[in-house]
Design a protein around this motif. Structure first.
Motif, PDB file in Angstrom:
ATOM      1  N   CYS A 513       0.832  -1.204   0.000  1.00 50.43           N
ATOM      2  CA  CYS A 513       0.000   0.000   0.000  1.00 50.43           C
ATOM      3  C   CYS A 513       0.868   1.257   0.000  1.00 50.43           C
ATOM      4  O   CYS A 513       1.998   1.243   0.490  1.00 50.43           O
ATOM      5  N   LEU A 522      -7.995  -0.589  -3.453  1.00 43.37           N
ATOM      6  CA  LEU A 522      -7.513  -1.677  -2.600  1.00 43.37           C
ATOM      7  C   LEU A 522      -8.641  -2.661  -2.281  1.00 43.37           C
ATOM      8  O   LEU A 522      -8.452  -3.879  -2.315  1.00 43.37           O
ATOM      9  N   LEU A 539      -1.279  -7.054   4.042  1.00 48.70           N
ATOM     10  CA  LEU A 539      -1.318  -5.674   3.568  1.00 48.70           C
ATOM     11  C   LEU A 539      -0.317  -4.875   4.377  1.00 48.70           C
ATOM     12  O   LEU A 539      -0.371  -4.865   5.616  1.00 48.70           O
TER      13      LEU A 539
END
Length: 605
Positions: A513, A522, A539
């Motif tokens: 990210c 996302l 993530l």
């Protein structure tokens, strides 16, 4: 057309999903077998009552497909002659006869759950609805499309412009339609299309000439009309539209980026993050053949030039991303000496992982196979790019020895990408898994693999070794794939994970990210991963390794990571590891234990 059930009464979509969404995806040019395996996994999970409705939009390279009832007599060339033409002949599980797919033709694969509680779909009505979507879309561009009695598909005054062939099992559809936009029509001369003698095949370019719309415009029209005809809220995420100029794309009712020119204006502030895809495919884009000889700048070069310096970004790093190095920890020192003594590589060191001190002190490491030089040049990765050395055939033995010495309960194996090898290094992965099992049978083995360039046989070598967890990272959202990892593909990664799931493996993937994506994008990427059955998701925040790598677009807050974790859990992932310092192998053992508990619960039920 072919169905695996008797014709049913009335048609309607099952609208029991949380948001009654139709997740439309533009996937670019995809090999037929890859697209088939991807849609089959979406289809299988939909049959089980899981997942959501999808509409896959794509092009195929030159391919002739034979339905279940196709006649060889409708192929006008030998198989060798088709190969010389640069085309494949593929037998497939849809209904109908022989047809052609190729560049300039829009192929749509709807995976839809038809019917609802107590209501079963009418198959013929479903096909008529597909025809209606196509007819409405053709009308948008000034073409009069119509049905012909006794034939499936859409016709024009110049001939058949769209074919339909589907399969329906337990109320779930797969396969779909093919619409000729700017197709090279000479390829149709090599078959008797759909086994229909004496009838012409047409394209939009034949009818419209210079007014022929771009593929993107037709996709947007198809998605909008599919939403209307099937009563769904369409959401489209595209990997890469073939458009050079910068512009924002507005698509009716779409909540996610459509790409290339930039996100939908529904996403606040996203337009400022858009980079122009000016067509360069040279060294600055991470290899490949040189692009057109003109004054262009690669996507990555522009991103690096326009972004802040790596020093400025390091100074700006928020407190939640700072880790204290503990070089004196006895566990860290011991494991480092062991790795050096056995001449092994670890991704912990090569990729500059911020968790190395924590993990090594707990005697956990991710061993990197096949050397320390990668054949790819992803925009986020610190691993060296270049020409790799020879394969070390003794490496699996040394890896097993290291795992045994550390007495690991959970071992993680990864590698650089080795596109120079016929199998992409799959054999070394398989031999390492088996060597660990031979030395330490109780140890669980997780592999984090490259995409093997989409080669199914290579992937099956690893599948056959039965790793406890099969991990392949998606890395970024659809819109940013060319920027982040130009030698990879969003759809190829999804297909590899889909194939691993169909092979019965526990699957895992990760997203980095903070490289320019939005939270909405996302969420769409997370939905795609869950739709192909991924069990474990990681993530984490992107940290720029050097001034030659992509700049950090934003620092994702712990609160957003918490929201993403909650969203992932709601989607049905067995475990979501979401946080600023999370990496693909972080807390890998805990994630696997969570999957084991879930599997045990399903067995007990």
């Amino acid at each position: 057309m072919e169905v695996d059930q008797a014709p049913l009464r009335a048609t309607q979509l099952d609208t029991t999903g949380a948001d009654s969404a139709l997740r439309a995806r533009w996937l670019g040019k995809v090999a037929y077998r890859e697209a088939h395996d991807l849609q089959h996994t979406l289809f299988d999970l939909r049959v089980k009552g899981e997942g959501e409705d999808y509409l896959l939009l794509l092009e195929h390279p030159h391919t002739y497909t034979m339905g279940r009832r196709a006649s060889e007599s409708n192929l006008l060339l030998s198989r060798e002659e088709y190969r010389e033409l640069g085309a494949q002949v593929v037998e497939t599980d849809r209904g109908g006869d022989v047809t052609y797919h190729g560049p300039g033709q829009l192929v749509g694969y709807p995976i839809l759950k038809l019917g609802g509680a107590g209501v079963q779909p009418d198959v013929v009505d479903y096909v008529r609805n597909l025809e209606d979507v196509l007819i409405r879309s053709l009308t948008d561009f000034g073409i009069d499309g119509f049905r012909e009695e006794g034939f499936t598909g859409v016709w024009t005054e110049a001939g058949k412009i769209a074919a339909i062939g589907c399969r329906i099992t337990r109320g779930v559809t797969m396969h779909g339609f093919a619409l000729n936009i700017s197709t090279d029509m000479s390829y149709w001369d090599k078959i008797i299309p759909c086994g229909i003698q004496g009838r012409s095949v047409a394209s939009m370019s034949q009818l419209l000439g210079e007014a022929t719309p771009k593929m993107q415009a037709v996709c947007e029209s198809i998605v909008a009309h599919a939403g209307g005809v099937f009563g769904r809220s369409p959401k489209l995420a595209a990997e890469a539209w073939p458009i050079r100029e910068r512009r924002s794309i507005r698509v009716v009712n779409l909540a996610v980026s459509t790409t290339s020119g930039g996100p939908s204006s529904d996403i606040p502030g996203a337009a400022e993050k858009v980079l122009v895809n000016d067509g360069a495919q040279g060294k600055g884009c991470g290899g490949g053949s040189a692009g057109p000889k003109r004054n262009v700048i690669s996507l990555r070069a522009r991103a690096v030039a326009e972004g802040p310096s790596v020093k400025d970004q390091a100074m700006d790093r928020p407190k939640w991303l700072k880790r204290k190095a503990n070089l004196a920890d006895p566990g860290f020192i011991e494991l480092k000496a062991m790795v050096r003594g056995l001449e092994l590589n670890t991704v912990c060191e090569e990729a500059g992982c911020p968790n190395i001190y924590e993990c090594w002190s707990q005697r956990t490491a991710t061993l990197m196979l096949l050397g320390d030089t990668c054949t790819r040049s992803c925009g986020f990765c610190e691993v060296n790019t270049g020409k790799p050395g020879a394969v070390d055939l003794d490496e699996p033995r040394r890896v097993a020895e290291a795992v045994t010495r550390m007495d690991l309960a959970h071992a993680v194996l990864t590698s650089v990408a080795r596109d120079d090898l016929a199998d992409g290094g799959a054999k070394i992965f398989a031999e390492s898994i088996l060597a660990i099992r031979d030395r330490l049978p109780a140890c669980k083995v997780e592999v984090l693999v490259p995409d093997f360039k989409g080669d199914l046989q290579s992937a099956e070598i690893v599948f056959a070794a039965q790793p406890d967890v099969f991990n392949h990272n998606l890395e970024s959202v659809a819109r940013l794939q060319r920027l982040v990892r130009p030698q990879a593909s969003y759809v190829r990664s999804l297909t590899l994970l889909a194939r691993a799931k169909r092979a019965g493996l526990v699957t895992k993937s990760g997203i980095i990210c903070g490289m320019g994506e939005t939270e909405l994008e996302l969420r769409e990427a997370m939905a795609d991963l869950r739709a192909v059955g991924v069990d474990i998701l990681t993530l984490g925040q992107y940290l720029r390794p050097s001034g030659h790598h992509l700049p950090v677009d934003r620092w994702v807050t712990p609160e957003e990571f918490d929201r993403l974790r909650e969203y992932g859990e709601a989607l049905g992932f067995a475990h979501v590891e979401s946080g600023p310092l999370v990496r693909s192998s972080y807390h890998a053992r805990a994630a696997t234990e969570a999957v084991d508990r879930l599997l045990q619960q399903k067995v007990s039920v």
